[in-house]
Design an enzyme around this catalytic site. Structure first.
Site, PDB file in Angstrom:
ATOM      1  N   ASP A  71       0.849  -1.183   0.000  1.00 27.87           N
ATOM      2  CA  ASP A  71       0.000   0.000   0.000  1.00 27.87           C
ATOM      3  C   ASP A  71       0.889   1.237   0.000  1.00 27.87           C
ATOM      4  O   ASP A  71       1.931   1.251   0.651  1.00 27.87           O
ATOM      5  CB  ASP A  71      -0.919   0.026   1.230  1.00 27.87           C
TER       6      ASP A  71
HETATM    7  N1  LIG Z   1       2.745   4.212 -12.321  1.00 24.14           N
HETATM    8  C1  LIG Z   1       2.749   4.842 -11.115  1.00 24.14           C
HETATM    9  N2  LIG Z   1       1.807   4.508 -10.188  1.00 24.14           N
HETATM   10  C2  LIG Z   1       1.876   5.167  -9.001  1.00 24.14           C
HETATM   11  C3  LIG Z   1       2.818   6.163  -8.716  1.00 24.14           C
HETATM   12  N3  LIG Z   1       2.577   6.607  -7.435  1.00 24.14           N
HETATM   13  C4  LIG Z   1       1.529   5.905  -6.956  1.00 24.14           C
HETATM   14  N4  LIG Z   1       1.119   5.025  -7.897  1.00 24.14           N
HETATM   15  C5  LIG Z   1       0.022   4.057  -7.805  1.00 24.14           C
HETATM   16  C6  LIG Z   1       0.484   2.716  -7.284  1.00 24.14           C
HETATM   17  C7  LIG Z   1      -0.800   2.137  -6.772  1.00 24.14           C
HETATM   18  O1  LIG Z   1      -1.479   1.501  -7.848  1.00 24.14           O
HETATM   19  C8  LIG Z   1      -1.578   3.364  -6.331  1.00 24.14           C
HETATM   20  C9  LIG Z   1      -1.583   3.491  -4.808  1.00 24.14           C
HETATM   21  O2  LIG Z   1      -2.794   2.971  -4.327  1.00 24.14           O
HETATM   22  P1  LIG Z   1      -2.846   1.622  -3.453  1.00 24.14           P
HETATM   23  O3  LIG Z   1      -1.564   1.415  -2.744  1.00 24.14           O
HETATM   24  O4  LIG Z   1      -4.104   1.672  -2.662  1.00 24.14           O
HETATM   25  O5  LIG Z   1      -2.944   0.447  -4.532  1.00 24.14           O
HETATM   26  P2  LIG Z   1      -4.139   0.171  -5.549  1.00 24.14           P
HETATM   27  O6  LIG Z   1      -5.411   0.731  -5.051  1.00 24.14           O
HETATM   28  O7  LIG Z   1      -3.689   0.634  -6.923  1.00 24.14           O
HETATM   29  O8  LIG Z   1      -4.208  -1.402  -5.614  1.00 24.14           O
HETATM   30  P3  LIG Z   1      -4.380  -2.397  -4.344  1.00 24.14           P
HETATM   31  O9  LIG Z   1      -5.065  -1.614  -3.270  1.00 24.14           O
HETATM   32  O10 LIG Z   1      -3.003  -2.832  -3.963  1.00 24.14           O
HETATM   33  O11 LIG Z   1      -5.222  -3.532  -4.915  1.00 24.14           O
HETATM   34  O12 LIG Z   1      -0.917   4.507  -6.854  1.00 24.14           O
HETATM   35  C10 LIG Z   1       3.780   6.485  -9.730  1.00 24.14           C
HETATM   36  O13 LIG Z   1       4.653   7.339  -9.571  1.00 24.14           O
HETATM   37  N5  LIG Z   1       3.703   5.788 -10.891  1.00 24.14           N
END
Ligand SMILES: Nc1nc2c(ncn2[C@H]2C[C@H](O)[C@@H](COP(=O)(O)OP(=O)(O)OP(=O)(O)O)O2)c(=O)[nH]1
Length: 202
Positions: A71
């Site tokens: 996260d």
């Molecule tokens: N490509 C890219 N993504 C980033 C960057 N900074 C943050 N992110 C993305 C990575 C994660 O997909 C998202 C952070 O949100 P979370 O940690 O809650 O994950 P997410 O909701 O995407 O998936 P999950 O909760 O792990 O199923 O932001 C960046 O610099 N580049």
């Protein structure tokens, strides 16, 4: 152990692992992050990573498995910032961030099950991110692309947001959402060598 299960819907995390040659399967946790609280951002990302990985563990078929939950949140003046809830919120975030720095924290929770033995390692990586001093028009243009909607802290370093980050101090992969050197160290703590997870190469 020849494959890593990634308990994340993040395309950035999947791409990071695949680019590093890791054989990876995705099982999304679907954990509701909204009600989770912690005394500080580092603790919060570690707890959210733990909840995601532990939610997926029962969904993975029996047998040996290495499973990772992550996260990411941006800490700006002690306040955690995830994905903006609206375009307005993304604009307000950038008006606070521009010309300053924040800390992008990524929690990692690794579970390795071998037979009847299950081991767990939780670590948090942090990288300081320095933001360019965007003017209002640039903020409106960037927010208007919709990219900030999907990422913690409303910015990316490897996408349209690239020009708006002047430098980072720490592992850049932490910003994208998964620290590869930290994961290597975590795997080693439980006896898994990084190269064990490399996709078979011809
Ligand atoms: N490509 C890219 N993504 C980033 C960057 N900074 C943050 N992110 C993305 C990575 C994660 O997909 C998202 C952070 O949100 P979370 O940690 O809650 O994950 P997410 O909701 O995407 O998936 P999950 O909760 O792990 O199923 O932001 C960046 O610099 N580049």
């Amino acid at each position: 152990m020849d494959r890593l299960v990634l308990a994340s819907a993040s395309p950035a995390r999947l791409q990071t692992l695949q680019s590093a040659g890791v054989a990876v399967s995705v099982v999304v946790s679907g954990v509701d992050e909204s009600g989770v609280d912690a005394p500080d951002t580092a603790t919060l990302v570690a707890e959210l990573a733990r909840l995601k990985a532990e939610a997926v563990l029962p969904l993975v078929q029996d047998g040996d498995v290495a499973l990772l939950g992550c996260d990411s949140l941006l800490d700006l003046d002690g306040t955690p910032q995830g994905k903006p809830a609206s375009r307005q919120e993304a604009s307000e975030a950038w008006r606070r961030m521009r010309g300053r720095s924040g800390t992008l924290l990524t929690g990692h929770h690794l579970i390795v099950r071998r037979g009847s033995l299950t081991e767990r390692v939780t670590r948090t990586a942090s990288t300081t991110v320095f933001f360019a001093d965007l003017d209002d028009d640039e903020i409106d243009a960037y927010v208007g692309t919709g990219e900030p909607d999907h990422v913690a802290g409303a910015f990316t370093i490897d996408g349209l947001g690239g020009p708006f980050v002047t430098r980072v101090e720490g592992d850049p992969h932490t910003v994208v959402g998964l620290s590869l050197p930290l994961l290597r160290a975590m795997l080693r703590l439980v006896g898994v060598r990084w190269y064990d997870l490399w996709e078979a190469r011809v």
